[in-house]
Design a protein around this motif. Sequence first.
Motif, PDB file in Angstrom:
ATOM      1  N   PRO A 200       0.823  -1.217   0.000  1.00  0.00           N
ATOM      2  CA  PRO A 200       0.000   0.000   0.000  1.00  0.00           C
ATOM      3  C   PRO A 200       0.854   1.263   0.000  1.00  0.00           C
ATOM      4  CG  PRO A 200      -0.645  -1.494   1.781  1.00  0.00           C
ATOM      5  CD  PRO A 200       0.622  -2.019   1.216  1.00  0.00           C
ATOM      6  N   GLY A 201       0.431   2.230  -0.779  1.00  0.00           N
ATOM      7  CA  GLY A 201       1.079   3.536  -0.745  1.00  0.00           C
ATOM      8  C   GLY A 201       2.353   3.652  -1.555  1.00  0.00           C
ATOM      9  N   LEU A 202       2.820   2.555  -2.148  1.00  0.00           N
ATOM     10  CA  LEU A 202       4.055   2.618  -2.928  1.00  0.00           C
ATOM     11  C   LEU A 202       3.743   3.214  -4.309  1.00  0.00           C
ATOM     12  CD1 LEU A 202       6.821   1.680  -2.006  1.00  0.00           C
ATOM     13  CD2 LEU A 202       6.441  -0.480  -3.178  1.00  0.00           C
ATOM     14  N   ARG A 203       4.471   4.281  -4.686  1.00  0.00           N
ATOM     15  CA  ARG A 203       4.186   4.933  -5.962  1.00  0.00           C
ATOM     16  C   ARG A 203       5.214   4.545  -7.008  1.00  0.00           C
ATOM     17  NH1 ARG A 203       4.049  10.384  -4.688  1.00  0.00           N
ATOM     18  NH2 ARG A 203       4.802  10.678  -6.809  1.00  0.00           N
ATOM     19  N   PHE A 204       4.731   4.156  -8.193  1.00  0.00           N
ATOM     20  CA  PHE A 204       5.620   3.713  -9.263  1.00  0.00           C
ATOM     21  C   PHE A 204       5.681   4.751 -10.367  1.00  0.00           C
ATOM     22  CE2 PHE A 204       3.610   0.003  -7.322  1.00  0.00           C
ATOM     23  CZ  PHE A 204       4.740  -0.595  -6.798  1.00  0.00           C
ATOM     24  N   ASP A 205       6.861   4.923 -10.937  1.00  0.00           N
ATOM     25  CA  ASP A 205       6.988   5.792 -12.100  1.00  0.00           C
ATOM     26  C   ASP A 205       6.783   4.981 -13.362  1.00  0.00           C
ATOM     27  OD1 ASP A 205       7.416   8.326 -10.977  1.00  0.00           O
ATOM     28  OD2 ASP A 205       9.456   7.765 -10.433  1.00  0.00           O
ATOM     29  N   ASN A 206       6.452   5.689 -14.459  1.00  0.00           N
ATOM     30  CA  ASN A 206       6.146   5.030 -15.720  1.00  0.00           C
ATOM     31  C   ASN A 206       7.142   5.477 -16.793  1.00  0.00           C
ATOM     32  OD1 ASN A 206       4.657   4.670 -18.418  1.00  0.00           O
ATOM     33  ND2 ASN A 206       3.337   3.577 -16.972  1.00  0.00           N
ATOM     34  N   VAL A 207       7.558   4.514 -17.638  1.00  0.00           N
ATOM     35  CA  VAL A 207       8.553   4.834 -18.677  1.00  0.00           C
ATOM     36  C   VAL A 207       8.027   5.831 -19.711  1.00  0.00           C
ATOM     37  CG1 VAL A 207       9.817   2.644 -18.467  1.00  0.00           C
ATOM     38  CG2 VAL A 207       7.887   2.816 -20.065  1.00  0.00           C
ATOM     39  N   ARG A 208       6.712   6.045 -19.727  1.00  0.00           N
ATOM     40  CA  ARG A 208       6.181   7.070 -20.650  1.00  0.00           C
ATOM     41  C   ARG A 208       6.535   8.478 -20.169  1.00  0.00           C
ATOM     42  NH1 ARG A 208       1.376   4.211 -23.388  1.00  0.00           N
ATOM     43  NH2 ARG A 208       0.936   2.492 -21.983  1.00  0.00           N
ATOM     44  N   ASP A 209       6.787   8.601 -18.862  1.00  0.00           N
ATOM     45  CA  ASP A 209       6.997   9.927 -18.271  1.00  0.00           C
ATOM     46  C   ASP A 209       8.450  10.277 -18.004  1.00  0.00           C
ATOM     47  OD1 ASP A 209       4.195   9.963 -18.108  1.00  0.00           O
ATOM     48  OD2 ASP A 209       4.267   8.971 -16.148  1.00  0.00           O
ATOM     49  N   LYS A 210       9.283   9.284 -17.735  1.00  0.00           N
ATOM     50  CA  LYS A 210      10.654   9.573 -17.302  1.00  0.00           C
ATOM     51  C   LYS A 210      11.624   8.575 -17.916  1.00  0.00           C
ATOM     52  CE  LYS A 210       9.484  11.339 -12.720  1.00  0.00           C
ATOM     53  NZ  LYS A 210       9.505  11.072 -11.281  1.00  0.00           N
ATOM     54  N   PRO A 211      12.888   8.987 -18.078  1.00  0.00           N
ATOM     55  CA  PRO A 211      13.896   8.024 -18.555  1.00  0.00           C
ATOM     56  C   PRO A 211      14.103   6.914 -17.530  1.00  0.00           C
ATOM     57  CG  PRO A 211      14.757  10.284 -18.591  1.00  0.00           C
ATOM     58  CD  PRO A 211      13.455  10.322 -17.858  1.00  0.00           C
TER      59      PRO A 211
END
Lengths: 100, 368
Positions: free
Chosen positions: B265-276
């Motif tokens: 719960p609460g873990l935020r993931f980044d997406n390859v569409r947004d960042k290198p």
Amino acid sequence: MNPEMHAQPRLAPGCRLSEPNRAPRMLQMPERALRLNGPSLEIVERCDGRRTVQQIISELQKIYSKAEPERVEKDILGYLALLHEQGALEFPAEDAAERK
Amino acid sequence: MTTTIPTPLALIAELTHRCPLHCVYCSNPLELQSRGLELSTEAWSRVLREAAEAGVLQVDFTGGEPLARPDLVELVRAARSAGLYVNLITSGLPLDERRLADLATAGLDHLQLSFQGLQEDSAREIAGTRALEQKLQVVKWVRAHRIALTLNFVIHRQNLERLEEMIAFGEASGAGRLEFAHVQYYGWAFANRDRLLPTRDQVDRSIALLQQAEARLRGKVRVEYVVPDYYAKYPKACMGGWGRKLMLITPSGDVLPCHAAHIIPGLRFDNVRDKPLREIWNSSEAFQKFRGEDWMQDPCRSCDRRAQDFGGCRCQAFLLAGDPAATDPVCTLTPRRQIVEEIIAAANATPAAPVPAKLDWLYRPNPS
């Protein structure tokens, strides 16, 4: 096993050198990779299925001419046997003979 | 945060969650991503280049079933031209010899073929569909094309009685590597755990058989196996440590430290569409959260083994103890081991049936 001098070692399926433009050079295998330093890279690059073990030894003895030739031979044979045991290297003629 | 950022070694690329199989222990999340959310060929090609630039050596194309992507040959080519070692993890179902030849030409280095069992009936019970005959055909094609082959057998309560048969089959198959993986309890396997968890007697016999096979076949076929951690004394070094070696990208481009991290719960993931990708690996909240040792509690914090097993699995700590920062409850050094002891006691209360009965499984569906 001790590699025969006339055998022509080649990398097994799934085993290959990493691309030359990527450092450090690695021998890549299913689920693992071996980092290759100077002499080990010189050896693996020559396991092309054409050169014999004897030829590989002679070429390395020239490159490392300051080292004792017997020592170079012993080290190469040991390294080839190790790669074979790890499933990274084939000796096509002998592997065929083993199956008979 | 004083932790130095390690170099990633491998990328697990979940190309799709679509799959012709419905395995009851699938490692995909319970909430599957639909086809419409999947990354494009161009996005994956860019991500593969970014991965190689960040230091990644190997990509594992997996799914779902990666062959469900019509652009797989193109992706294999993109991975090879980025300088990656390319591994395909597949059920072998949507494969024909022509496509395999195309994959080989594109530079596929290694293929891992999954087996649910060697009897059509019991394998079907696990996979929810017929698959075995096709898999046997795939083994023949792969050998003919000299592609390195690993057979992967997932083992559990319902098929451990047939382990010797699997070993013998693997030995005769011509595969260079055999993997015997005891089920790990996350996602679908967690939901089906009481039907999958082996008895202690089954585990002991399986480890003895696999040790013998490993010694007997050494130098000929590599035999590797995963022990069931519920029965271990110490936890596994899950993923080789959180954010230390591996990353996983979901079909829609989220970058995760492991297969199951989305359950925390609460873990935020980044997406390859947004960042290198390198930026995500280095600094995304999800990767930083359990990197290094600062997050550890006792007994891990002061334990000599903390650099070996990294506290075990964060997802398992959450699933079993409700706290993702707790010591993995399989560890015998934590009082929470009691949770695992109770689960094991229940699994050993009844013997494993000699012939698998029809069970009430929760099968993994296909995403829309």
